[in-house]
Design a protein around this motif. Structure first.
Motif, mmCIF file in Angstrom:
data_model
loop_
_atom_site.group_PDB
_atom_site.id
_atom_site.type_symbol
_atom_site.label_atom_id
_atom_site.label_comp_id
_atom_site.label_asym_id
_atom_site.label_seq_id
_atom_site.Cartn_x
_atom_site.Cartn_y
_atom_site.Cartn_z
ATOM 1 N N ARG A 500 85.901 -22.411 38.130
ATOM 2 C CA ARG A 500 86.254 -21.649 36.925
ATOM 3 C C ARG A 500 85.108 -20.834 36.328
ATOM 4 N N TYR A 501 83.881 -21.099 36.735
ATOM 5 C CA TYR A 501 82.740 -20.523 36.033
ATOM 6 C C TYR A 501 81.812 -19.797 36.999
ATOM 7 N N ARG A 502 80.951 -18.972 36.430
ATOM 8 C CA ARG A 502 79.922 -18.284 37.194
ATOM 9 C C ARG A 502 78.582 -18.443 36.479
ATOM 10 N N VAL A 503 77.516 -18.497 37.251
ATOM 11 C CA VAL A 503 76.179 -18.600 36.682
ATOM 12 C C VAL A 503 75.796 -17.259 36.078
ATOM 13 N N VAL A 504 75.198 -17.296 34.869
ATOM 14 C CA VAL A 504 74.739 -16.066 34.233
ATOM 15 C C VAL A 504 73.269 -16.227 33.841
ATOM 16 N N GLU A 505 72.551 -15.133 33.951
ATOM 17 C CA GLU A 505 71.156 -15.060 33.513
ATOM 18 C C GLU A 505 70.302 -16.204 34.065
ATOM 19 N N PRO A 522 90.445 -14.303 34.112
ATOM 20 C CA PRO A 522 91.492 -14.671 35.088
ATOM 21 C C PRO A 522 91.526 -13.769 36.308
ATOM 22 N N ASP A 523 91.162 -12.488 36.130
ATOM 23 C CA ASP A 523 91.202 -11.551 37.255
ATOM 24 C C ASP A 523 89.875 -11.445 37.997
ATOM 25 N N GLU A 524 88.911 -12.245 37.592
ATOM 26 C CA GLU A 524 87.584 -12.164 38.201
ATOM 27 C C GLU A 524 87.526 -13.069 39.418
#
Length: 690
Positions: A500-505, A522-524
């Motif tokens: 559900r998640y992505r790493v940022v910074e 949802p569309d990512e």
């Protein structure tokens, strides 16, 4: 001009005003500091949930009794959510109220001089004795000190029911305050030895104590949280938290306040010990004078109060300064009686003309020590700014006030700094990892025994329902020992985040010790890290594990930065640069794996311009027909820890005996940086059952 007689009725009001002004002036510069200790952050995070209609222990978890959490929630209702200035002002108000109660007690027992000394000592020592992170915070013990002080006042005013009620509120602030009920009971028992017992007084005391406790039980029962109340306030502390500390540590921790007084205010310590010795002698003498007999119950109360509050403070055994706030009122009252007693004795022996000047010099020296203490404590450097404030600001700027976040770590400060609501009842994750703060923190200490049963499943349900906007992983650095708990130790949470998640910074926050995950749209599409290419068959064949019969080559092998076999100093070394993955299909009958692991010396050599920041070695076992188990997990940081430099030996059981998959994984260090991660396994050998 007002005569002393005309001043007397106004004296309490004058003292109350001066105390409030003095305490607030002394602590005013500390009000704006973000968070003085982690307990403040816990209270703030819990209070947010309570204001949203949640119930403590059911919807927000901590291990103390409930009063202070609801008090902070009420404060936030009036002053605004996460208002740390209001929290620190409340602490100052509690201190001023306690000091005023001590003034009334001292005046009632010995006269205005004793009362003024007691109030002054508490007003000063509350801000200039303990570690600043404990002294300036809104600790639960400030509530305990206020309630027990006013309980003593009510008891001596002839209202045991009110005293019991206040002691009940002290217990509802923190469990060790239960022991302070022993002070009035000791006096009632002492009276029963000398005259016929009036059973109405102990009955009123116990009924008063029981009233707020029973009302609290009924409140939680009506909201379906009675079992949670019992577990977190009682069973958890007895089963998990308390056993981490031995009896000897608890006994030794009782010396802490005396050491602090001796270091900063030796004359106050001398007055305290002198008064305690005098009181003990007077109470234990067999044939007291009538006047002494009338005074002994007060001295007994003071002795019992000091003993029970010190025992309560030491019961945790960890020696944190804020624990001993509970003991401070009895200390100040006893020292005040000692100082006032010196003055009264000097005035009573006027024939010896040197006594009164000597007493005045002593009092001046005590005041000088108090003044010096205030100056020296105020001159101490402020607490360092918490590193999590940066990641919290990032979250705050990218979320709305009604969104939730979750922190995988012992860092509730992030909820406060980000001004965002917790997505789970677990405002800090030690209940989910088994960490007992500041005790079982050794890197090689397995803490699974202290994971609250069912807590991990509960967390996943709550996260799935709330879908927090951000999840902060604190294991990327030594954040209050959380480097022990990378997401790999909680595979279900790791997989939940991966989907559900992505790493940022990562480049910004990982070096600061935090890995930040943002909820994907949802569309990512889901991001997938490029898989390391499989090693060539010729290389894979060299990585065979030894067995009694024949070597066992891996069925899968990948190492993005190289792997191979060689003999090094007589050892069979399976070099596999992190990140690497070796998978072996183990036949039935194999019961153990032994060997070693480590990093080559050049990886952490002083001459290496880009040395390793460490690497983590993991052994997993997938038995045939069973679920995956982690058999070994060890983070080596050889630059920081000399003990991590030699080859680390191991011998692990392969449960079941029916065969399965054996996974040997090596991951980069906490920052995910594989530079110079020259890692290896060595002398691997599978053993069969005898």
């Amino acid at each position: 001009m007002m005569t002393p007689t005309r001043i007397q009725p106004w004296l309490p009001w004058m003292v109350a005003v001066v105390l409030a002004a003095g305490v607030f002036a002394l602590r005013w510069p500390t009000f704006d500091f973000k968070v003085w200790n982690v307990d403040e952050a816990i209270h703030a995070a819990v209070a947010r949930t309570l204001l949203d209609g949640g119930v403590l222990y059911r919807d927000a978890v901590d291990q103390r009794t409930p009063l202070t959490y609801y008090a902070v929630a009420g404060l936030f209702r009036i002053a605004g959510e996460n208002n740390v200035r209001a929290m620190h002002a409340l602490a100052a108000a509690l201190i001023a109220a306690t000091a005023f109660g001590l003034f009334l007690l001292g005046r009632a027992w010995r006269g205005p001089g004793a009362g003024l000394w007691a109030a002054l000592l508490f007003a000063v020592l509350s801000s200039a004795l303990f570690f600043p992170g404990d002294a300036y915070a809104l600790d639960t013990e400030w509530f305990v000190a206020a309630f027990t002080t006013w309980a003593a006042w009510c008891f001596w005013r002839g209202s045991p029911a009110a005293a019991g009620g206040l002691l009940g509120l002290a217990f509802l602030s923190k469990q060790p305050a239960l022991l302070d009920l022993g002070a009035p009971l000791a006096v009632l028992g002492y009276g029963a030895l000398r005259e016929r017992m009036r059973w109405s007084r102990p009955a009123a005391l116990l009924a008063g104590f029981a009233a707020p406790v029973l009302l609290t039980v009924l409140y939680f029962a009506a909201r379906g949280a009675l079992v949670d109340l019992y577990f977190y306030t009682w069973r958890y502390n007895l089963q998990y938290y308390g056993p981490e500390i031995g009896t000897s540590d608890r006994v030794l921790s009782a010396l802490k306040p005396f050491a602090l007084l001796g270091a900063h205010y030796p004359l106050v310590l001398a007055a305290l010990l002198g008064a305690a010795g005098f009181a003990l002698f007077r109470v234990l003498q067999r044939r007291p004078e009538p006047a002494e007999q009338a005074d002994n119950p007060r001295l007994l109360y003071l002795l019992a109060w000091a003993a029970t509050s010190l025992a309560g403070a030491a019961s945790g055994g960890r020696g944190y300064d804020h624990y001993f706030i509970q003991f401070l009122p009895a200390v100040c009252l006893a020292a005040a009686l000692g100082l006032d007693g010196i003055g009264q004795w000097a005035r009573a022996h006027r024939a010896k003309r040197w006594l009164l000047p000597a007493a005045l010099v002593l009092f001046a020296l005590v005041l000088a020590q108090l003044g010096r203490g205030v100056i020296s404590f105020r001159a101490q450097a402020s607490q360092p700014v918490d590193p999590s404030i940066r990641v919290a600001e990032f979250i705050k700027n990218r979320t709305s006030a009604d969104e939730h976040i979750f922190v995988w770590g012992y860092h509730p400060d992030i909820y406060l700094f980000a001004d965002r609501k917790p997505a789970s009842r677990f405002v800090y994750a030690s209940f989910l990892s088994g960490l007992i703060p500041w005790t079982n923190t050794a890197p090689d200490r397995d803490t699974a025994y202290a994971i609250v049963p069912g807590a991990r499943e509960t967390l996943l349900r709550e996260l799935a329902a709330v879908q927090p906007a951000f999840i902060v992983d604190c294991s990327a650095g030594p954040n209050r020992s959380w480097q022990k708990y990378p997401l790999e130790t909680f595979p279900a949470l790791r997989d939940f985040i991966a989907v559900r998640y992505r790493v940022v910074e990562a480049g910004q926050f990982v070096p600061q010790g935090f890995r930040l995950y943002q909820l994907r749209r949802p569309d990512e599409p889901r991001e997938t890290a490029p898989a390391a290419p499989d090693l060539p068959p010729a290389v894979r064949a060299t990585l065979a594990i030894g067995t009694i019969s024949q070597p066992l080559p891996p069925v899968q092998a990948s190492a993005a930065n190289g792997a191979g076999f060689s003999m090094v100093d007589g050892r069979a070394e399976y070099f596999a640069h992190a990140p690497s993955r070796l998978v072996y299909q183990v036949p039935a009958g194999v019961t153990k794996l032994r060997g070693g692991f480590g990093l080559r010396p050049g990886a952490y050599a002083a001459t290496n311009p880009a040395p390793t920041d460490g690497a983590e070695f993991i052994i997993r076992w997938r038995p045939a027909g069973g679920s995956e188990q982690t058999l070994l997990r060890r983070l080596l940081r050889p630059r920081e820890a000399a003990a991590d430099r030699p080859v680390q030996s191991f011998r692990v059981d392969l449960p079941g005996g029916a065969g399965g998959e054996l996974l040997l994984l090596i991951e980069p260090g906490p920052a995910g940086n594989p530079a110079s991660d020259w890692t290896f396994w060595t002398d691997l050998l599978l053993e069969t059952a005898p």
